[in-house]
Design a protein around this motif. Sequence first.
Motif, PDB file in Angstrom:
ATOM      1  N   PHE A 143       0.831  -1.204   0.000  1.00  0.00           N
ATOM      2  CA  PHE A 143       0.000   0.000   0.000  1.00  0.00           C
ATOM      3  C   PHE A 143       0.868   1.258   0.000  1.00  0.00           C
ATOM      4  CE2 PHE A 143      -2.546  -3.326   2.073  1.00  0.00           C
ATOM      5  CZ  PHE A 143      -3.642  -3.333   1.218  1.00  0.00           C
ATOM      6  N   ALA A 144       1.868   1.284   0.870  1.00  0.00           N
ATOM      7  CA  ALA A 144       2.732   2.460   0.943  1.00  0.00           C
ATOM      8  C   ALA A 144       3.533   2.636  -0.345  1.00  0.00           C
ATOM      9  CB  ALA A 144       3.673   2.347   2.138  1.00  0.00           C
ATOM     10  N   ALA A 145       4.037   1.534  -0.894  1.00  0.00           N
ATOM     11  CA  ALA A 145       4.878   1.610  -2.092  1.00  0.00           C
ATOM     12  C   ALA A 145       4.068   1.899  -3.344  1.00  0.00           C
ATOM     13  CB  ALA A 145       5.660   0.306  -2.268  1.00  0.00           C
ATOM     14  N   ASN A 146       2.761   1.674  -3.320  1.00  0.00           N
ATOM     15  CA  ASN A 146       1.920   2.055  -4.443  1.00  0.00           C
ATOM     16  C   ASN A 146       1.640   3.549  -4.413  1.00  0.00           C
ATOM     17  OD1 ASN A 146      -1.166   2.517  -5.463  1.00  0.00           O
ATOM     18  ND2 ASN A 146      -0.129   0.972  -6.710  1.00  0.00           N
ATOM     19  N   ALA A 147       1.331   4.086  -3.245  1.00  0.00           N
ATOM     20  CA  ALA A 147       0.882   5.479  -3.148  1.00  0.00           C
ATOM     21  C   ALA A 147       2.024   6.485  -3.020  1.00  0.00           C
ATOM     22  CB  ALA A 147      -0.060   5.623  -1.957  1.00  0.00           C
ATOM     23  N   ALA A 148       3.072   6.163  -2.260  1.00  0.00           N
ATOM     24  CA  ALA A 148       4.116   7.149  -1.955  1.00  0.00           C
ATOM     25  C   ALA A 148       4.824   7.691  -3.196  1.00  0.00           C
ATOM     26  CB  ALA A 148       5.127   6.556  -0.971  1.00  0.00           C
ATOM     27  N   PRO A 149       5.349   6.839  -4.099  1.00  0.00           N
ATOM     28  CA  PRO A 149       6.031   7.411  -5.265  1.00  0.00           C
ATOM     29  C   PRO A 149       5.099   8.179  -6.189  1.00  0.00           C
ATOM     30  CG  PRO A 149       5.893   5.027  -5.434  1.00  0.00           C
ATOM     31  CD  PRO A 149       5.458   5.373  -4.057  1.00  0.00           C
ATOM     32  N   MET A 150       3.834   7.784  -6.272  1.00  0.00           N
ATOM     33  CA  MET A 150       2.879   8.551  -7.078  1.00  0.00           C
ATOM     34  C   MET A 150       2.682   9.939  -6.485  1.00  0.00           C
ATOM     35  SD  MET A 150      -0.069   6.004  -8.506  1.00  0.00           S
ATOM     36  CE  MET A 150      -0.725   5.543  -6.899  1.00  0.00           C
ATOM     37  N   THR A 410       8.124   4.398 -15.224  1.00  0.00           N
ATOM     38  CA  THR A 410       6.796   3.787 -15.148  1.00  0.00           C
ATOM     39  C   THR A 410       5.723   4.819 -14.840  1.00  0.00           C
ATOM     40  OG1 THR A 410       7.678   1.647 -14.453  1.00  0.00           O
ATOM     41  CG2 THR A 410       5.382   2.102 -13.904  1.00  0.00           C
ATOM     42  N   LEU A 411       5.964   5.658 -13.843  1.00  0.00           N
ATOM     43  CA  LEU A 411       4.957   6.635 -13.426  1.00  0.00           C
ATOM     44  C   LEU A 411       4.723   7.711 -14.476  1.00  0.00           C
ATOM     45  CD1 LEU A 411       5.847   7.102  -9.655  1.00  0.00           C
ATOM     46  CD2 LEU A 411       3.918   5.850 -10.623  1.00  0.00           C
ATOM     47  N   GLU A 412       5.779   8.144 -15.153  1.00  0.00           N
ATOM     48  CA  GLU A 412       5.600   9.261 -16.062  1.00  0.00           C
ATOM     49  C   GLU A 412       4.982   8.860 -17.398  1.00  0.00           C
ATOM     50  OE1 GLU A 412       9.476  10.929 -16.296  1.00  0.00           O
ATOM     51  OE2 GLU A 412      10.223   9.522 -17.818  1.00  0.00           O
ATOM     52  N   ILE A 413       5.062   7.596 -17.784  1.00  0.00           N
ATOM     53  CA  ILE A 413       4.437   7.211 -19.054  1.00  0.00           C
ATOM     54  C   ILE A 413       2.972   6.826 -18.883  1.00  0.00           C
ATOM     55  CG2 ILE A 413       6.664   6.424 -19.953  1.00  0.00           C
ATOM     56  CD1 ILE A 413       5.714   3.541 -19.652  1.00  0.00           C
ATOM     57  N   PHE A 423       0.948   1.231 -12.115  1.00  0.00           N
ATOM     58  CA  PHE A 423       2.053   1.085 -11.168  1.00  0.00           C
ATOM     59  C   PHE A 423       1.885  -0.191 -10.356  1.00  0.00           C
ATOM     60  CE2 PHE A 423       4.509   2.790  -7.361  1.00  0.00           C
ATOM     61  CZ  PHE A 423       5.739   2.616  -7.983  1.00  0.00           C
ATOM     62  N   ASN A 424       0.667  -0.592 -10.131  1.00  0.00           N
ATOM     63  CA  ASN A 424       0.410  -1.858  -9.443  1.00  0.00           C
ATOM     64  C   ASN A 424       0.892  -3.038 -10.287  1.00  0.00           C
ATOM     65  OD1 ASN A 424      -0.776  -2.724  -6.896  1.00  0.00           O
ATOM     66  ND2 ASN A 424      -2.254  -3.844  -8.126  1.00  0.00           N
ATOM     67  N   ILE A 425       0.678  -2.952 -11.603  1.00  0.00           N
ATOM     68  CA  ILE A 425       1.193  -3.987 -12.510  1.00  0.00           C
ATOM     69  C   ILE A 425       2.710  -4.071 -12.401  1.00  0.00           C
ATOM     70  CG2 ILE A 425       1.514  -4.593 -14.953  1.00  0.00           C
ATOM     71  CD1 ILE A 425      -1.270  -3.418 -15.487  1.00  0.00           C
ATOM     72  N   PHE A 426       3.350  -2.914 -12.366  1.00  0.00           N
ATOM     73  CA  PHE A 426       4.812  -2.846 -12.219  1.00  0.00           C
ATOM     74  C   PHE A 426       5.260  -3.525 -10.924  1.00  0.00           C
ATOM     75  CE2 PHE A 426       8.267  -0.450 -10.158  1.00  0.00           C
ATOM     76  CZ  PHE A 426       9.301  -0.637 -11.068  1.00  0.00           C
ATOM     77  N   ASN A 427       4.651  -3.142  -9.797  1.00  0.00           N
ATOM     78  CA  ASN A 427       5.050  -3.709  -8.505  1.00  0.00           C
ATOM     79  C   ASN A 427       4.723  -5.200  -8.413  1.00  0.00           C
ATOM     80  OD1 ASN A 427       6.180  -1.428  -7.192  1.00  0.00           O
ATOM     81  ND2 ASN A 427       4.141  -0.594  -6.853  1.00  0.00           N
ATOM     82  N   PHE A 428       3.598  -5.598  -8.973  1.00  0.00           N
ATOM     83  CA  PHE A 428       3.228  -7.017  -8.986  1.00  0.00           C
ATOM     84  C   PHE A 428       4.273  -7.828  -9.765  1.00  0.00           C
ATOM     85  CE2 PHE A 428       1.230 -10.578 -11.223  1.00  0.00           C
ATOM     86  CZ  PHE A 428       0.686 -11.295 -10.177  1.00  0.00           C
ATOM     87  N   THR A 429       4.674  -7.299 -10.913  1.00  0.00           N
ATOM     88  CA  THR A 429       5.677  -7.990 -11.731  1.00  0.00           C
ATOM     89  C   THR A 429       6.993  -8.146 -10.985  1.00  0.00           C
ATOM     90  OG1 THR A 429       4.672  -7.045 -13.725  1.00  0.00           O
ATOM     91  CG2 THR A 429       6.877  -7.971 -13.946  1.00  0.00           C
ATOM     92  N   ILE A 430       7.398  -7.090 -10.279  1.00  0.00           N
ATOM     93  CA  ILE A 430       8.633  -7.170  -9.492  1.00  0.00           C
ATOM     94  C   ILE A 430       8.521  -8.243  -8.416  1.00  0.00           C
ATOM     95  CG2 ILE A 430       9.945  -5.940  -7.705  1.00  0.00           C
ATOM     96  CD1 ILE A 430       9.996  -3.528  -9.424  1.00  0.00           C
TER      97      ILE A 430
END
Length: 525
Positions: A143-150, A410-413, A423-430
């Motif tokens: 949750f934190a890693a999804n929202a904080a960088p955005m 990821t965020l800027e595109i 961004f959730n897709i990105f984090n899930f893939t990682i």
Amino acid sequence: MAGGAVAASDRTNACTHLMDPNRKWYNNRRLMALHGWLFLLLITSSTNGYDGSMVNGLQSLTQWESYFHTPTKGKLGLLSAIQNIGALAGYPFAPYLSDGIGRKPTVFIGALIMVLATVVQTASQSVGMFIGARFLIGFGLTFAANAAPMLVTELSYPQYRATLTSTYNSLWYSGSIIAAWTTFGTFKINSTWSWRVPSAIQALPSVLQVLLIWFVPESPRYLVSKGKETQALRTLAYYHADGNENDPLVRYEFEEIKSAIEFDRTVTANVGWGSFLASPGNRKRVRIIIAIAFFSQWSGNGLVSYYLNKVLSQMGIEDPTDQLLINGVLNIWNLLWALLASSMVERFGRRLLFLTSAGLMTLFLTMQTICFARFKISGEVAGAHGALAFIFLFYAAYDLAFTPLIVTYTLEILPYNIRAKGFNIFNFTISVALIFNQYVNPIAFAALSWKYYIVYSAWLAFEVVFLYFFVIETRNRTLEETAAIFDGKGATEQIVDSAATHAGVTHELGIEEKDVVSHENESEK
């Protein structure tokens, strides 16, 4: 297969002519305050980095190994991978919280879960309790890693957005450094506190976030999406123009945000999960996002990140003190290179950094493999020393792009309406890539030793080819312009022209056909 876009022209930031040239982060009180709040968000990455390094360090602590009965192979893989398994459990909910209740509350929920989980981890009486706590840490971190960088990228002053967002992932190493030197410092404690102290310190960034997150401003883009335009304008004006709501930069930012969100909602229907496959631009976004997420974990770095002690032992460096010292020095080395690269992302561009990073990693990992093989086959000590040197060079290359840029790019595109989900897709893939690495790496490395490096060397060569053909340059653009170039020149110009007209400013986009995705070419795929 579409050819890679060339680098954008050497122009300054797209909003430079609208900015007050005297307003800098170091001489403006409100920008300094904003950067203070952004730092509170940036340290989310430190929590993640701390975890990886702590697991590495704990494996060198005889007190930890004896307390948990020397976990090996499968159990060791589970201890490392369980945090990412916990993260997987949080992914179905994270983007809906970020988009539904806001970036700030989502960071708070994640930080609170991590604080509670760290208490359990520190008090663990069994390996099952330790594993369960690490599962909860991963769940909260999602949750934190999804929202904080955005929130970082959506709040930042345009001049500093790319650097600050790139710093987010670079600070992974700050947590890693603290963990490495903490475990080094507690190594001589002759009790379970040798590993409980590092476990407890892991909660510090989350504690700060729980206490202070409510003072952080909410994302203006989130506020506009919820119809709170007055509050969004006030936030932009307060931090970007000393409270002047009629400042040209603020008016343009505000109108561009409104235009982009409305365009995605009404013209392109860029909402929901189905939209990721509905248009050529979004399909290209997903392809790139998934690829760089996998590349960031499947480039050979996973061996050292989580199993440095095993790698060093294979090289003949078996003393725990030496292993902990190398771990600490390596993390400082990584942080310095990552922060340097973060400061250069607008000067050199994303594409050049990605290609340089992947090319040098291929070279250095190949050389590391050769040195490692010489030591294992003929027992040459010089081979082991060479392999260790190439570990440091490999990470310098990795830190040029795959530490600072993967979150930024990821965020800027991604347009706002699908940013949280993308961004959730990105984090899930990682997380999927990490789980594979953490389970497979210790088993494969134990069985194949240096030969396992050959697999990653070949994979890195593939990465270079992929990045050459698919990474598009995005430097020196506003967040909305960067996202829109994937939807074609017409979409970009429509958003920018609408924003400039409503804001009453002139704005030179400076975009060329070569800088955007070709719908004609992409639609053939």
